[in-house]
Design an enzyme around this catalytic site. Structure first.
Site, PDB file in Angstrom:
ATOM      1  N   PHE A  86       0.829  -1.203   0.000  1.00  0.00           N
ATOM      2  CA  PHE A  86       0.000   0.000   0.000  1.00  0.00           C
ATOM      3  C   PHE A  86       0.865   1.255   0.000  1.00  0.00           C
ATOM      4  O   PHE A  86       0.362   2.366  -0.054  1.00  0.00           O
ATOM      5  CB  PHE A  86      -0.847   0.083   1.282  1.00  0.00           C
ATOM      6  CG  PHE A  86      -1.944  -0.921   1.385  1.00  0.00           C
ATOM      7  CD1 PHE A  86      -3.150  -0.712   0.737  1.00  0.00           C
ATOM      8  CD2 PHE A  86      -1.792  -2.062   2.142  1.00  0.00           C
ATOM      9  CE1 PHE A  86      -4.173  -1.622   0.848  1.00  0.00           C
ATOM     10  CE2 PHE A  86      -2.813  -2.979   2.256  1.00  0.00           C
ATOM     11  CZ  PHE A  86      -4.008  -2.763   1.610  1.00  0.00           C
ATOM     12  N   ALA A  87       2.162   1.052   0.177  1.00  0.00           N
ATOM     13  CA  ALA A  87       3.041   2.196   0.416  1.00  0.00           C
ATOM     14  C   ALA A  87       3.094   3.126  -0.776  1.00  0.00           C
ATOM     15  O   ALA A  87       3.376   2.697  -1.892  1.00  0.00           O
ATOM     16  CB  ALA A  87       4.448   1.700   0.717  1.00  0.00           C
ATOM     17  N   SER A  90       1.229   9.798  -2.096  1.00  0.00           N
ATOM     18  CA  SER A  90       0.070   9.739  -2.989  1.00  0.00           C
ATOM     19  C   SER A  90      -0.588  11.087  -3.293  1.00  0.00           C
ATOM     20  O   SER A  90      -1.600  11.122  -3.974  1.00  0.00           O
ATOM     21  CB  SER A  90      -0.978   8.814  -2.380  1.00  0.00           C
ATOM     22  OG  SER A  90      -1.526   9.434  -1.238  1.00  0.00           O
ATOM     23  N   THR A 130      -3.022   3.035  -8.890  1.00  0.00           N
ATOM     24  CA  THR A 130      -4.018   4.076  -9.155  1.00  0.00           C
ATOM     25  C   THR A 130      -4.416   4.125 -10.629  1.00  0.00           C
ATOM     26  O   THR A 130      -3.616   3.755 -11.503  1.00  0.00           O
ATOM     27  CB  THR A 130      -3.426   5.446  -8.741  1.00  0.00           C
ATOM     28  OG1 THR A 130      -4.249   6.480  -9.243  1.00  0.00           O
ATOM     29  CG2 THR A 130      -2.033   5.665  -9.306  1.00  0.00           C
ATOM     30  N   ASP A 131      -5.612   4.652 -10.886  1.00  0.00           N
ATOM     31  CA  ASP A 131      -6.040   4.832 -12.284  1.00  0.00           C
ATOM     32  C   ASP A 131      -5.335   6.035 -12.922  1.00  0.00           C
ATOM     33  O   ASP A 131      -5.424   6.240 -14.130  1.00  0.00           O
ATOM     34  CB  ASP A 131      -7.563   5.008 -12.371  1.00  0.00           C
ATOM     35  CG  ASP A 131      -8.069   6.254 -11.649  1.00  0.00           C
ATOM     36  OD1 ASP A 131      -7.293   6.890 -10.915  1.00  0.00           O
ATOM     37  OD2 ASP A 131      -9.259   6.596 -11.827  1.00  0.00           O
ATOM     38  N   GLU A 132      -4.631   6.846 -12.112  1.00  0.00           N
ATOM     39  CA  GLU A 132      -3.970   8.040 -12.663  1.00  0.00           C
ATOM     40  C   GLU A 132      -2.836   7.695 -13.610  1.00  0.00           C
ATOM     41  O   GLU A 132      -2.379   8.559 -14.354  1.00  0.00           O
ATOM     42  CB  GLU A 132      -3.438   8.937 -11.540  1.00  0.00           C
ATOM     43  CG  GLU A 132      -4.536   9.605 -10.787  1.00  0.00           C
ATOM     44  CD  GLU A 132      -4.059  10.760  -9.929  1.00  0.00           C
ATOM     45  OE1 GLU A 132      -3.043  11.384 -10.255  1.00  0.00           O
ATOM     46  OE2 GLU A 132      -4.723  11.017  -8.918  1.00  0.00           O
ATOM     47  N   TYR A 157       3.515  12.323  -9.424  1.00  0.00           N
ATOM     48  CA  TYR A 157       2.925  11.228  -8.636  1.00  0.00           C
ATOM     49  C   TYR A 157       2.538  10.059  -9.538  1.00  0.00           C
ATOM     50  O   TYR A 157       2.965   8.926  -9.320  1.00  0.00           O
ATOM     51  CB  TYR A 157       1.692  11.724  -7.860  1.00  0.00           C
ATOM     52  CG  TYR A 157       0.778  10.601  -7.444  1.00  0.00           C
ATOM     53  CD1 TYR A 157       1.197   9.644  -6.529  1.00  0.00           C
ATOM     54  CD2 TYR A 157      -0.501  10.471  -8.001  1.00  0.00           C
ATOM     55  CE1 TYR A 157       0.362   8.588  -6.174  1.00  0.00           C
ATOM     56  CE2 TYR A 157      -1.329   9.423  -7.648  1.00  0.00           C
ATOM     57  CZ  TYR A 157      -0.897   8.477  -6.735  1.00  0.00           C
ATOM     58  OH  TYR A 157      -1.710   7.426  -6.384  1.00  0.00           O
ATOM     59  N   ALA A 159       3.382   9.426 -12.559  1.00  0.00           N
ATOM     60  CA  ALA A 159       4.530   8.854 -13.274  1.00  0.00           C
ATOM     61  C   ALA A 159       5.289   7.888 -12.368  1.00  0.00           C
ATOM     62  O   ALA A 159       5.738   6.823 -12.805  1.00  0.00           O
ATOM     63  CB  ALA A 159       5.448   9.963 -13.763  1.00  0.00           C
ATOM     64  N   LYS A 161       3.997   6.211  -9.859  1.00  0.00           N
ATOM     65  CA  LYS A 161       3.176   5.007  -9.675  1.00  0.00           C
ATOM     66  C   LYS A 161       3.253   4.141 -10.940  1.00  0.00           C
ATOM     67  O   LYS A 161       3.297   2.913 -10.860  1.00  0.00           O
ATOM     68  CB  LYS A 161       1.717   5.374  -9.385  1.00  0.00           C
ATOM     69  CG  LYS A 161       1.463   5.869  -7.985  1.00  0.00           C
ATOM     70  CD  LYS A 161       1.840   4.874  -6.896  1.00  0.00           C
ATOM     71  CE  LYS A 161       0.840   3.748  -6.713  1.00  0.00           C
ATOM     72  NZ  LYS A 161       1.213   2.856  -5.584  1.00  0.00           N
ATOM     73  N   LYS A 196      -6.402  15.716   1.003  1.00  0.00           N
ATOM     74  CA  LYS A 196      -7.147  15.256  -0.172  1.00  0.00           C
ATOM     75  C   LYS A 196      -8.496  15.964  -0.237  1.00  0.00           C
ATOM     76  O   LYS A 196      -9.010  16.449   0.774  1.00  0.00           O
ATOM     77  CB  LYS A 196      -7.343  13.733  -0.112  1.00  0.00           C
ATOM     78  CG  LYS A 196      -6.042  12.941  -0.147  1.00  0.00           C
ATOM     79  CD  LYS A 196      -5.435  12.904  -1.532  1.00  0.00           C
ATOM     80  CE  LYS A 196      -4.100  12.207  -1.577  1.00  0.00           C
ATOM     81  NZ  LYS A 196      -4.163  10.769  -1.517  1.00  0.00           N
ATOM     82  N   PRO A 212     -11.740  25.570  -1.310  1.00  0.00           N
ATOM     83  CA  PRO A 212     -10.965  25.960  -2.489  1.00  0.00           C
ATOM     84  C   PRO A 212     -11.206  24.999  -3.648  1.00  0.00           C
ATOM     85  O   PRO A 212     -10.916  23.810  -3.543  1.00  0.00           O
ATOM     86  CB  PRO A 212      -9.517  25.872  -2.000  1.00  0.00           C
ATOM     87  CG  PRO A 212      -9.556  24.938  -0.826  1.00  0.00           C
ATOM     88  CD  PRO A 212     -10.960  24.790  -0.345  1.00  0.00           C
ATOM     89  N   GLY A 283      -1.086  21.052 -14.953  1.00  0.00           N
ATOM     90  CA  GLY A 283      -1.229  19.713 -15.554  1.00  0.00           C
ATOM     91  C   GLY A 283      -2.397  18.923 -14.978  1.00  0.00           C
ATOM     92  O   GLY A 283      -2.357  17.690 -14.939  1.00  0.00           O
TER      93      GLY A 283
HETATM   94  O1  DAU Z   1      -7.353   8.443  -9.094  1.00  0.00           O
HETATM   95  C1  DAU Z   1      -6.798   7.982  -7.897  1.00  0.00           C
HETATM   96  C2  DAU Z   1      -5.974   9.053  -7.293  1.00  0.00           C
HETATM   97  O2  DAU Z   1      -6.821  10.054  -6.826  1.00  0.00           O
HETATM   98  C3  DAU Z   1      -5.084   8.561  -6.183  1.00  0.00           C
HETATM   99  O3  DAU Z   1      -4.175   7.649  -6.704  1.00  0.00           O
HETATM  100  C4  DAU Z   1      -4.347   9.721  -5.559  1.00  0.00           C
HETATM  101  O4  DAU Z   1      -3.570   9.263  -4.481  1.00  0.00           O
HETATM  102  C5  DAU Z   1      -5.316  10.738  -5.078  1.00  0.00           C
HETATM  103  O5  DAU Z   1      -4.641  11.839  -4.546  1.00  0.00           O
HETATM  104  C6  DAU Z   1      -6.278  11.147  -6.156  1.00  0.00           C
HETATM  105  O6  DAU Z   1      -5.727  12.126  -7.032  1.00  0.00           O
HETATM  106  P1  DAU Z   1      -6.518  13.483  -7.292  1.00  0.00           P
HETATM  107  O7  DAU Z   1      -5.560  14.498  -7.697  1.00  0.00           O
HETATM  108  O8  DAU Z   1      -7.674  13.228  -8.176  1.00  0.00           O
HETATM  109  O9  DAU Z   1      -7.076  13.741  -5.780  1.00  0.00           O
HETATM  110  P2  DAU Z   1      -7.276  15.054  -4.918  1.00  0.00           P
HETATM  111  O10 DAU Z   1      -8.063  14.642  -3.726  1.00  0.00           O
HETATM  112  O11 DAU Z   1      -6.004  15.768  -4.677  1.00  0.00           O
HETATM  113  O12 DAU Z   1      -8.171  15.978  -5.855  1.00  0.00           O
HETATM  114  C7  DAU Z   1      -9.431  15.543  -6.349  1.00  0.00           C
HETATM  115  C8  DAU Z   1      -9.950  16.616  -7.274  1.00  0.00           C
HETATM  116  O13 DAU Z   1     -10.243  17.788  -6.529  1.00  0.00           O
HETATM  117  C9  DAU Z   1      -8.950  17.053  -8.319  1.00  0.00           C
HETATM  118  O14 DAU Z   1      -9.646  17.372  -9.518  1.00  0.00           O
HETATM  119  C10 DAU Z   1      -8.331  18.321  -7.745  1.00  0.00           C
HETATM  120  C11 DAU Z   1      -9.495  18.922  -6.996  1.00  0.00           C
HETATM  121  N1  DAU Z   1      -9.149  19.723  -5.804  1.00  0.00           N
HETATM  122  C12 DAU Z   1      -8.349  19.168  -4.869  1.00  0.00           C
HETATM  123  C13 DAU Z   1      -8.023  19.859  -3.719  1.00  0.00           C
HETATM  124  C14 DAU Z   1      -7.133  19.249  -2.665  1.00  0.00           C
HETATM  125  C15 DAU Z   1      -9.688  20.987  -5.655  1.00  0.00           C
HETATM  126  O15 DAU Z   1     -10.433  21.497  -6.527  1.00  0.00           O
HETATM  127  N2  DAU Z   1      -9.375  21.687  -4.515  1.00  0.00           N
HETATM  128  C16 DAU Z   1      -8.561  21.171  -3.538  1.00  0.00           C
HETATM  129  O16 DAU Z   1      -8.328  21.858  -2.531  1.00  0.00           O
END
Ligand code: DAU
Length: 531
Positions: A86-87, A90, A130-132, A157, A159, A161, A196, A212, A283
């Site tokens: 799981f490490a 992320s 991850t699907d990313e 990130y 890349a 993974k 997150k 935000p 990006g």
């Molecule tokens: O798809 C799986 C992946 O999803 C995981 O492998 C990653 O570990 C995980 O971080 C996640 O990546 P995202 O970049 O999609 O997750 P995050 O929670 O950072 O952001 C979700 C969406 O929300 C993304 O479109 C960016 C947006 N966001 C995020 C934050 C933190 C905002 O609009 N405002 C924010 O403050």
């Protein structure tokens, strides 16, 4: 169950979220022992498993996955029947700010684990990914990521993974290591770090802060509850075909960030005034959508948690567990604040100019005219500090008035200072009086007036001297980073021949002490040997 158990599992957990949920679920269903390796780099990681403190089934080891010696010794000691990795570092935003840790943990760490697993003939290595790694989909497409989709990661990130996934497959192809991989979409649920999106939104609202939203908010994620994901990993571990990859996704498709936030606002009884659109992530992947038909067909898995119900339960969890997320929140928001500072520092850097004397900076911020006259920021400390590479911690604020024709002699102190005229016209002469400086004896002069607003950052050791220009008083502020102590001041004669300053006044009025200042040659004889 004994401590060394041939049937035990070896979990590599990291920063806890998915691993923690998996372990907690697992221990309610099985009496097999687990070994949990975690390096606890994040505050709170250990608190995730606080309820397992006295559980003999759970063996906790603090350590790093990059530490091959430790991993090999653990594998030799516990002989686990499977490793679940799981490490991962992320968080996409953190990977943009500092990619190195992502390469180390996600790529080198996975390699170290794989190698140790190979040497110890581990019977199953499961890699959580991850699907990313597949990159981004167009907003309007009905396409989804599937097991055959080409890898096109976009962030450091994803890349890293992707690199780890390739290594896992390479160890299977090259050395026959029995592996499986799951690539999951965005998880949500209890114990997710407040950095997150979903936990950030919930905890911001609890703390009365704005939400935000990056860019236009029309970014789509395929949200899956963490329990659904953990169930998929469990199935793959028990029934998955060795060498195979399974994609795991959620129930709801095409929910964008803005729509998701509106759901949370509704659950928490708040309105859309809480939303704040902010600068986009560089990006930023537009859309993720996962086709999970393979795992459904082969292993009978499907996501069982609907977004509306489980989002409400997630909100409830965060409302009742602030003891857990508060310390993490502080760290996460500290990170976001630092990023905002870095961005704003870059934006204002052009207003700070280096001069021919190293360390002496001329700050010329823009002036905004308005009904009362104008508004001007004198400086931004983060910009200044970015350039001087040090903290400029102001200890004392001073205000001086200088009458026409009076020259305050050329003096160098042991503090750094920021000088800023607020009214009148001023002339300033700065000379490098640092004995070891390559520009020793160099002079820079500046004119200041309301129409020519500027500030100077004068590092310690530079001689500085000012006088009013014209027939009116000049008022100026100077901010220093030490409490004033005149005893360590060095002063040089205002009309020193070697400095040859072009003063705007021919016969200035000097104070008694400034009349007695020595010459440069007398003060620094070592710099004039043979001259
Ligand atoms: O798809 C799986 C992946 O999803 C995981 O492998 C990653 O570990 C995980 O971080 C996640 O990546 P995202 O970049 O999609 O997750 P995050 O929670 O950072 O952001 C979700 C969406 O929300 C993304 O479109 C960016 C947006 N966001 C995020 C934050 C933190 C905002 O609009 N405002 C924010 O403050």
């Amino acid at each position: 169950m004994g401590l060394i158990n041939r049937l035990n599992y070896f979990y590599i957990n990291f920063k806890g979220f998915i691993g923690t949920n998996f372990i907690l679920d697992w221990l309610t269903q099985s009496d097999e022992e687990i070994i949990n390796l975690d390096n606890l780099t994040y505050a709170g990681s250990l608190e995730n498993l606080a309820s397992l403190k006295d559980d003999k089934q759970h063996v906790f080891i603090k350590g790093d996955i990059c530490d091959s010696t430790l991993i090999i010794s653990l594998l030799t000691k516990y002989k686990p029947r499977a490793i679940i990795n799981f490490a991962a570092e992320s968080h996409v935003d953190r990977s943009i700010a500092s990619p190195e840790e992502f390469v180390v943990t996600n790529v080198t760490g996975t390699w170290a684990l794989l190698d140790a697993a190979r040497e110890n003939n581990v019977k199953h290595f499961h890699h959580v990914s991850t699907d990313e790694v597949f990159g981004s989909l167009d907003l309007n497409t009905s396409k989804k990521f599937h097991e055959g989709t080409l890898y096109e990661p976009k962030s450091p990130y994803s890349a890293s993974k992707a690199g780890s996934d390739h290594l896992v497959r390479a160890y299977h192809e090259t050395y026959g290591l029995p592996i499986t991989i799951t690539n999951s979409s965005n998880n949500y649920g209890p114990y997710q770090d407040a950095e997150k999106f979903i936990p950030r939104v919930i905890t911001n609202l609890i703390e009365g802060k704005k939400i935000p939203i990056y860019g236009d908010g029309k970014y789509v994620r395929d949200w899956i509850h963490v329990e659904d994901h953990c169930r998929a990993i469990d199935l793959v571990l028990h029934k998955g075909k060795i060498g195979e990859t399974y994609l795991v996704g959620g129930q709801v498709k095409n929910t964008n960030n803005l729509e998701l936030v509106k759901k949370i606002l509704k659950i928490m009884g708040k309105d859309e005034n809480e939303i704040e659109f902010i600068t986009d992530r560089p990006g930023h992947d537009r859309k993720y959508a996962v086709d999970w038909r393979k795992i459904n067909k082969e292993l009978g898995w499907e996501p069982l948690h609907d977004l509306d119900t489980w989002l409400t339960k997630t909100v409830d969890w965060y409302m009742s567990n602030d003891w857990w997320w508060k310390p993490l929140k502080k760290e996460a928001e500290g990170f976001y604040e630092e990023q905002r500072d870095i961005k704003s520092a870059d934006k204002f850097k052009e207003f700070v100019k280096e001069t021919s004397i190293p360390g002496l900076l001329l700050i010329e911020m823009p002036t905004y005219k308005d009904a009362r006259g104008f508004f001007r920021e004198v400086t931004r400390m983060n910009v200044l500090e970015k350039i001087i590479g040090d903290k400029f911690k102001i200890k004392q604020w001073n205000h001086a008035k200088s009458k026409p024709k009076v020259v305050r002699g050329l003096h160098a102190e042991s503090h750094n200072k920021l000088i800023y005229p607020v009214s009148g016209k001023m002339f300033a002469a700065i000379a490098d009086l640092r004995a070891d400086s390559p520009t020793f004896g160099k002079v820079e002069t500046f004119n200041f007036s309301e129409g020519n607003p500027r500030a100077l950052y004068i590092p310690k050791g530079l001689g500085n001297s000012v006088c009013a220009l014209g027939t009116k008083n000049v008022n100026y502020l100077y901010l220093i980073d030490k409490y004033y102590d005149g005893s360590d001041t060095k002063a040089v004669a205002w009309d020193d021949q070697d400095l040859n300053i072009k003063w705007p006044i021919k016969k200035p009025i000097l104070s008694q002490r400034d009349k007695e200042n020595p010459t440069l040659r007398k003060l620094f004889p070592e710099r004039f040997v043979g001259k």
